[in-house]
Design an enzyme around this catalytic site. Structure first.
Site, PDB file in Angstrom:
ATOM      1  CD  GLN A  13      -2.723  -0.940  -0.109  1.00 19.02           C
ATOM      2  OE1 GLN A  13      -3.462  -0.092  -0.476  1.00 19.02           O
ATOM      3  NE2 GLN A  13      -2.975  -2.183  -0.934  1.00 19.02           N
ATOM      4  CG  HIS A  21      -0.816   2.500  -4.154  1.00 21.73           C
ATOM      5  ND1 HIS A  21      -1.227   2.092  -5.549  1.00 21.73           N
ATOM      6  CD2 HIS A  21      -1.360   1.247  -3.433  1.00 21.73           C
ATOM      7  CE1 HIS A  21      -1.878   1.069  -5.546  1.00 21.73           C
ATOM      8  NE2 HIS A  21      -2.000   0.450  -4.328  1.00 21.73           N
ATOM      9  CD  GLU A  37      -8.356   1.369  -0.707  1.00 16.77           C
ATOM     10  OE1 GLU A  37      -8.573   1.397  -1.793  1.00 16.77           O
ATOM     11  OE2 GLU A  37      -7.206   1.945  -0.215  1.00 16.77           O
ATOM     12  CG  HIS A  38      -7.250  -2.769   0.454  1.00 17.62           C
ATOM     13  ND1 HIS A  38      -6.697  -1.533   0.204  1.00 17.62           N
ATOM     14  CD2 HIS A  38      -7.815  -3.562  -0.723  1.00 17.62           C
ATOM     15  CE1 HIS A  38      -6.776  -1.332  -1.127  1.00 17.62           C
ATOM     16  NE2 HIS A  38      -7.426  -2.239  -1.523  1.00 17.62           N
ATOM     17  CG  ASP A  76      -4.571  -4.136  -5.312  1.00 19.38           C
ATOM     18  OD1 ASP A  76      -5.856  -3.569  -5.011  1.00 19.38           O
ATOM     19  OD2 ASP A  76      -3.680  -3.493  -5.129  1.00 19.38           O
ATOM     20  CG  HIS A 102     -50.085  16.294  -3.596  1.00 22.34           C
ATOM     21  ND1 HIS A 102     -49.972  17.797  -4.062  1.00 22.34           N
ATOM     22  CD2 HIS A 102     -49.206  15.424  -3.570  1.00 22.34           C
ATOM     23  CE1 HIS A 102     -48.619  17.675  -4.687  1.00 22.34           C
ATOM     24  NE2 HIS A 102     -48.282  16.286  -4.343  1.00 22.34           N
TER      25      HIS A 102
END
Length: 429
Positions: free
Chosen positions: A260, A263, A328-329, A362, A421
């Site tokens: 990670q 990135h 996220e993970h 991934d 209505h």
């Protein structure tokens, strides 16, 4: 290099909040530039798109046609791949398709006791735009994870935009477009590509939704066009949280944290572990393995600024902290991982057991790698087929049903002060 934390410390709650804090504010310079580009594309269409593309990507295209790749070139890219790369790409596409086919929503209806037919009609989006980063930072996996669920959903037309700075084209990206059935590829990127997709130009049709990752300019453009078109999300930096009981291989855990961190410098890698000795082993693995990594400077900065090795009292506490982080993970790197998975409420993707490494997710495990970040897993989900389908309510009232329900609707409408209505309902009563 990477901070140590202990959940038993009095300051832990505050320290964790500081670790998780991320300011997603847009730089004013980026905001102004994106606003100018969007306005230019809306006013001048193709001419503006070509002008911005030539300027930013150092090209000399005469028009949109010169920035459009015919399908034959996509197929040529696929046919020209080395056998091993093609086989890997084909297997990844097949696995991702198989998984996403399970997600298809279907229309349904029922008839109630008054003879009314009520239901839900599910239809795919007509046209979707897929943004894929270009140049050297090109990711065929982004094509797969966005295009496959769109095609499984039945999207009528999928238009891919990808910049080609200085004419650099990534054959794997083009091959992935061929394999996944992308209908049209334009070599444009940045805010001008998002604007073209969102508002349409003389040559680029307006889409219904824009998906796919991009840089800060792309993210800001997606924010601004949301409402005119749908978007998948404005994603933050990538995140991984590993929960360990000390039973794993410290080298594996260190490399999972690296995966990670490589990135970018803002990515976040955190270990929660019940075993202080194992934490020290992971720290030693980090120190030993980092010099061998090509992206070691990025990894080191990410780990130093946003990473942590955290000692926790037990696995119950680890799961509580994980639910607060909503990563996220999430990797459950432990012996009895299946059991502890039941304690997790908030995570984009949950990887169960020592062999379930995030890197497989991934590329080729099957589930989507487009996941909620910045704690948004508390209320949102991975990208899927359902993001490319929409639902319409079906209301088919019988005469008896209308007569029976008209007084109810009229009573409530009069209570809200909406006479028309009420009268509209009473006509059917």
């Amino acid at each position: 290099m990477i901070r140590r934390m202990n959940s038993a410390d009095a300051s832990f709650a505050a320290d964790l909040s500081a670790l998780l804090a991320f300011e997603d504010a847009t730089d004013a310079r980026i905001g102004n530039a994106v606003g100018e580009i969007i306005a230019g594309v809306r006013a001048r269409g193709d001419a503006a798109v070509v002008e911005y593309t030539n300027r930013f990507d150092q090209l000399d295209a005469a028009g949109i046609d010169a920035l459009t790749l015919p399908k034959v070139q996509l197929q040529q890219a696929l046919d020209g791949l080395p056998a091993q790369q093609r086989a890997a790409l084909e297997l990844a596409v097949a696995r991702v398709r198989e998984y996403h086919e399970k997600q298809l929503l279907e229309s349904w209806s029922f008839t109630d006791s008054l003879g009314n037919r009520l239901g839900q009609k599910v239809t795919p989006l007509d046209r979707v735009g897929l943004y894929v980063p270009g140049g050297k930072a090109s990711y065929p996996s982004s094509v797969i994870m966005n295009a496959v669920p769109a095609k499984v959903a039945g999207v009528g037309e999928l238009i891919m935009v990808t910049p080609t700075p200085r004419g650099e084209r990534n054959p794997l990206v083009l091959a992935a477009a061929a394999l996944t059935g992308v209908d049209r590829v334009l070599t444009i990127g940045g805010a001008q590509a998002v604007a073209a997709l969102a508002y349409g130009t003389q040559s680029v049709p307006q889409v219904d939704k824009i998906v796919g990752p991009g840089n800060a300019y792309v993210a800001e453009a997606k924010r601004r066009v949301f409402g005119t078109v749908g978007i998948d999300m404005v994603a933050g930096p990538s995140e991984v949280l590993v929960i360990s009981d000390g039973s794993g291989n410290p080298d594996w855990v260190a490399m999972d944290l690296f995966a990670q961190a490589e990135h970018d410098e803002l990515a976040q890698s955190i270990l929660l572990c019940t075993d202080a000795t194992f934490i020290e082993a992971v720290a030693a693995s980090i120190a030993r393995l980092l010099p061998t990594m090509e992206r070691r400077e990025t990894i080191a900065t990410s780990l130093a600024n946003r990473g942590a090795l955290i000692l926790v009292r037990d696995l119950n506490e680890a799961c509580e902290i994980s639910n607060r982080i909503a990563p996220e993970h999430l990797e459950l790197s432990m012996e009895d991982a299946e059991k502890w998975g039941d304690h997790i409420r908030h995570a984009g993707a949950i990887f169960v057991g020592h062999n379930s490494v995030e890197a497989l997710g991934d590329y080729c495990a099957g589930p989507n790698h487009v996941l909620p970040t910045m704690r948004s897993a508390r209320f949102s989900s991975p990208l899927g087929v359902y993001d490319f389908q929409k639902r319409s309510s079906i209301i088919h009232m019988s005469e008896a049903g209308a007569k029976a329900l008209a007084p109810v609707a009229a009573t409530l409408a009069y209570g809200e002060g909406l006479q028309a209505h009420a009268r509209s309902a009473e006509y059917r009563g």
